[in-house]
Scaffold this active site. Structure first.
Site, PDB file in Angstrom:
ATOM      1  N   LYS A  83       0.852  -1.197   0.000  1.00 54.87           N
ATOM      2  CA  LYS A  83       0.000   0.000   0.000  1.00 54.87           C
ATOM      3  C   LYS A  83       0.884   1.242   0.000  1.00 54.87           C
ATOM      4  CE  LYS A  83      -3.917   0.170   2.424  1.00 54.87           C
ATOM      5  NZ  LYS A  83      -4.725   0.038   3.673  1.00 54.87           N
TER       6      LYS A  83
HETATM    7  C1  E4P Z   1      -7.696   0.353   4.460  1.00 53.92           C
HETATM    8  O1  E4P Z   1      -7.007  -0.469   5.060  1.00 53.92           O
HETATM    9  C2  E4P Z   1      -7.876   1.699   5.011  1.00 53.92           C
HETATM   10  O2  E4P Z   1      -6.662   2.144   5.534  1.00 53.92           O
HETATM   11  C3  E4P Z   1      -8.964   1.694   6.073  1.00 53.92           C
HETATM   12  O3  E4P Z   1     -10.123   1.107   5.509  1.00 53.92           O
HETATM   13  C4  E4P Z   1      -9.256   3.067   6.641  1.00 53.92           C
HETATM   14  O4  E4P Z   1     -10.374   2.997   7.490  1.00 53.92           O
HETATM   15  P1  E4P Z   1     -10.773   4.152   8.522  1.00 53.92           P
HETATM   16  O5  E4P Z   1     -11.143   5.379   7.758  1.00 53.92           O
HETATM   17  O6  E4P Z   1     -11.915   3.585   9.303  1.00 53.92           O
HETATM   18  O7  E4P Z   1      -9.547   4.376   9.386  1.00 53.92           O
END
Ligand code: E4P
Length: 213
Positions: A83
């Site tokens: 990522k």
């Molecule tokens: C994916 O892994 C994203 O980082 C995650 O879905 C972010 O979610 P949040 O906005 O609840 O922190």
């Protein structure tokens, strides 16, 4: 639309992977920081539980560091997807890693314009954050719909991962809007399972069975 689990908790990953409905796992620095242990060791353990892709995020913010960390993470397990945050340095890192065979997920995406850049850079996945768009008073699902529209011409194989999912409704609406995957927190998977009519129906079946002659 496939379901990924959005957590680094091995307990939750074991619990929900056992149901057979989880096709991959996503983590981010916040989720990893909640767990005890070495980052790479956690990723290896997740890989031993799920058969699907395991998303692990770089911490560097410069191109050189992102590429170095991306290669290190990709070497942790063949199913690791790296990522990378949606910045100019991140786009450069994606376009460096893609020809080297490293799968990437461009994260922190909030617009179709950003998604188009990520796809052109060679990202395997693009992750629009639905809940965080909703949080500031805009329509997160509309962002998914826009991204699906702009990537629908077949030029790219980039898959849309609906992220920052906060409810079962988000999951269903993301599927209807054209997401290929939704990465869902354990709590939301748990909320997707029950239905009052399922519970009432099961009770009636069991009660009728007990009354049989
Ligand atoms: C994916 O892994 C994203 O980082 C995650 O879905 C972010 O979610 P949040 O906005 O609840 O922190």
């Amino acid at each position: 639309m496939k379901l990924f689990l959005d957590t680094a908790s091995l307990e939750d990953i074991r619990k929900y992977c056992a149901l057979g409905v989880i096709k991959g796992v996503t983590t981010n620095p916040t989720l990893i920081a909640r767990e005890n242990g070495d980052f790479h060791a956690i990723i290896r353990e997740i890989a031993s539980v799920t058969d699907g892709p395991i998303n692990a995020e770089v911490l560097a913010e410069d191109w050189e560091g992102m590429v170095r960390e991306g290669e290190e993470l990709a070497a942790v397990h063949p199913r690791v997807v790296v990522k990378i945050p949606m910045t100019a340095e991140g786009l450069r890192a994606v376009s460096t890693l893609a020809p080297r065979g490293v799968k990437t997920n461009m994260t922190l995406v909030f617009s179709a314009a950003q998604a188009l850049l990520a796809a052109n850079a060679g990202a395997s996945y693009v992750a629009p954050f639905v809940g965080r768009v909703d949080d500031i008073g805009y329509d997160g699902i509309a962002v998914i719909r826009d991204i699906a529209a702009v990537l629908s011409d077949g030029d790219f194989e980039t898959q849309i991962v609906a992220a920052s999912v906060r409810s079962p409704l988000h999951v269903v609406e993301a599927a209807k809007a054209g997401a290929h995957i939704a990465t869902v927190p354990p709590k939301v998977i748990a909320q997707m399972i029950p239905h009052p009519l399922t519970e009432a129906g099961l009770k009636r079946f069991m009660d009728d069975w007990k009354k049989r002659v």
